[in-house]
Design a protein around this motif. Structure first.
Motif, short mmCIF file in Angstrom:
data_model
loop_
_atom_site.label_atom_id
_atom_site.label_comp_id
_atom_site.label_asym_id
_atom_site.label_seq_id
_atom_site.Cartn_x
_atom_site.Cartn_y
_atom_site.Cartn_z
N GLU A 1 0.84 -1.20 0.00
CA GLU A 1 0.00 0.00 0.00
C GLU A 1 0.88 1.25 0.00
O GLU A 1 1.90 1.30 0.69
CB GLU A 1 -0.91 0.02 1.23
N MET B 1 2.51 4.81 0.77
CA MET B 1 2.67 5.73 1.89
C MET B 1 3.51 6.91 1.41
O MET B 1 4.62 6.73 0.94
CB MET B 1 3.35 5.05 3.09
N PHE C 1 9.02 0.38 7.56
CA PHE C 1 7.75 0.19 6.87
C PHE C 1 7.87 -0.21 5.40
O PHE C 1 6.88 -0.60 4.79
CB PHE C 1 6.89 1.45 7.00
N GLU D 1 6.37 -3.49 4.15
CA GLU D 1 4.93 -3.69 3.96
C GLU D 1 4.28 -2.63 3.09
O GLU D 1 3.17 -2.84 2.60
CB GLU D 1 4.23 -3.71 5.32
N PHE D 2 4.95 -1.49 2.90
CA PHE D 2 4.36 -0.38 2.17
C PHE D 2 5.26 0.03 1.00
O PHE D 2 6.49 -0.17 1.04
CB PHE D 2 4.18 0.85 3.09
N HIS E 1 -1.59 6.33 2.38
CA HIS E 1 -1.32 6.76 3.75
C HIS E 1 -0.39 7.96 3.64
O HIS E 1 0.54 7.96 2.83
CB HIS E 1 -0.63 5.64 4.54
N THR F 1 -5.80 7.97 2.89
CA THR F 1 -6.32 6.87 3.70
C THR F 1 -6.34 7.24 5.17
O THR F 1 -7.33 7.02 5.89
CB THR F 1 -5.45 5.62 3.51
N ASP F 2 -5.23 7.80 5.64
CA ASP F 2 -5.10 8.24 7.02
C ASP F 2 -3.92 9.19 7.10
O ASP F 2 -3.11 9.30 6.16
CB ASP F 2 -4.96 7.07 8.01
N MET G 1 2.93 4.20 15.31
CA MET G 1 2.40 4.05 13.95
C MET G 1 1.95 2.62 13.71
O MET G 1 0.89 2.38 13.10
CB MET G 1 3.46 4.46 12.93
N ASN G 2 2.71 1.64 14.19
CA ASN G 2 2.29 0.25 14.03
C ASN G 2 0.95 0.00 14.73
O ASN G 2 0.08 -0.69 14.17
CB ASN G 2 3.37 -0.68 14.59
N TYR H 1 -1.79 1.62 12.64
CA TYR H 1 -2.10 0.85 11.42
C TYR H 1 -2.65 -0.53 11.72
O TYR H 1 -3.01 -1.27 10.81
CB TYR H 1 -0.86 0.72 10.54
N ALA I 1 -0.99 -3.03 13.15
CA ALA I 1 0.01 -4.10 12.92
C ALA I 1 0.19 -4.92 14.20
O ALA I 1 -0.01 -4.45 15.30
CB ALA I 1 1.32 -3.47 12.52
#
Length: 257
Positions: free
Chosen positions: A19, A21, A41, A44-45, A86, A109-110, A251-252, A255, A257
């Motif tokens: 995704e 960011m 990150f 995953e991003f 994000h 998204t956020d 942040m985790n 999100y 996580a």
């Protein structure tokens, strides 16, 4: 890589897959600010990490404003075929992020806002414009020295002097004219229409942050419908540099996580 965005040459780094960011630095910053978050990150991003116009490797924009920066960031996402992302900002970058979320709510998204500011207080506008004049007259060294001395917590300067050196180096390497244009844009900033900011928002500041004191951040948090706020101990204004582990943990959790 370099992207041509709204007629400006913008340096943009991309890390990871997943995704999207977008990371938006503040006055005196650069894409290098975000290395702790990139390391965490990018697994995953897909992390989009620009140097803003008038900063670091990117070209200067004589018509720079907070609104133009928000428009440029949305155009950058367009250039990468990214519909929604994000969005993470620091300092002046948090104002840009808020304007993005107000201008195009479906694109964000956020929000994660570090050392967040709604707009520059009236009393600070003159001194920030004075800083623009100082950059043009004397270059970046006096500004870098003052930033590294005054904008970090006492604990950071004592226990992690490399962080102090990093902030000084990042600021001192700015183009003086670009920094001056950025300072003027910041001094003329206005608050985004926060009624339009409907996405979840995480606000993080330091207990020794003189730019984004906790009392001001609490007011800003109260104006955003879906927000949570955290204050980090022994932390000044350069939140991701001074307390990276704490920022990443928050942040985790944000999100999921």
């Amino acid at each position: 890589m370099f992207q041509e965005i709204n007629g400006k040459k913008m340096a943009v780094d991309v890390f990871g897959e997943g995704e999207p960011m977008l990371l938006v630095h503040g006055l005196g910053g650069s894409s290098n600010l975000w290395r702790p978050l990139i390391n965490e990150f990018s697994r995953e991003f897909k992390m989009i990490v620009p140097d803003l116009p008038c900063a670091a490797r990117s070209s200067n924009d004589p018509n720079l404003s907070i609104s133009s920066l928000a428009t440029d960031m949305l155009a950058l996402l367009d250039s990468l075929d990214i519909g929604q992302a994000h969005v993470v900002g620091h300092s002046m970058g948090t104002i840009v992020c808020q304007h993005m979320a107000a201008m195009a709510p479906v694109r964000v998204t956020d929000l994660v806002l570090l050392g967040p500011v709604a707009q520059v207080p009236e009393a600070a506008r003159g001194p920030i414009k004075d800083r623009a004049a100082l950059a043009r007259e004397q270059g970046m060294e006096p500004i870098a020295d003052a930033t590294a001395t005054n904008a970090l917590s006492a604990d950071t300067k004592q226990s992690n002097p490399n962080a102090q050196g990093f902030v000084r180096e990042m600021v001192i390497r700015q183009d003086p004219e670009g920094y001056a244009l950025s300072s003027i844009a910041l001094s003329e900033s206005t608050q985004a229409n926060l009624d339009m900011v409907t996405c979840p928002c995480l606000l993080i500041t330091g207990d020794e942050d003189l730019v984004a004191p906790a009392t001001n951040v609490e007011v800003l948090s109260g104006q955003i419908a879906k927000s949570e706020m955290h204050v980090l101990d022994k932390c000044g204004h350069w939140t991701p540099t001074e307390r990276p582990k704490e920022v990443i943990a928050l942040m985790n959790a944000f999100y999921g996580a």
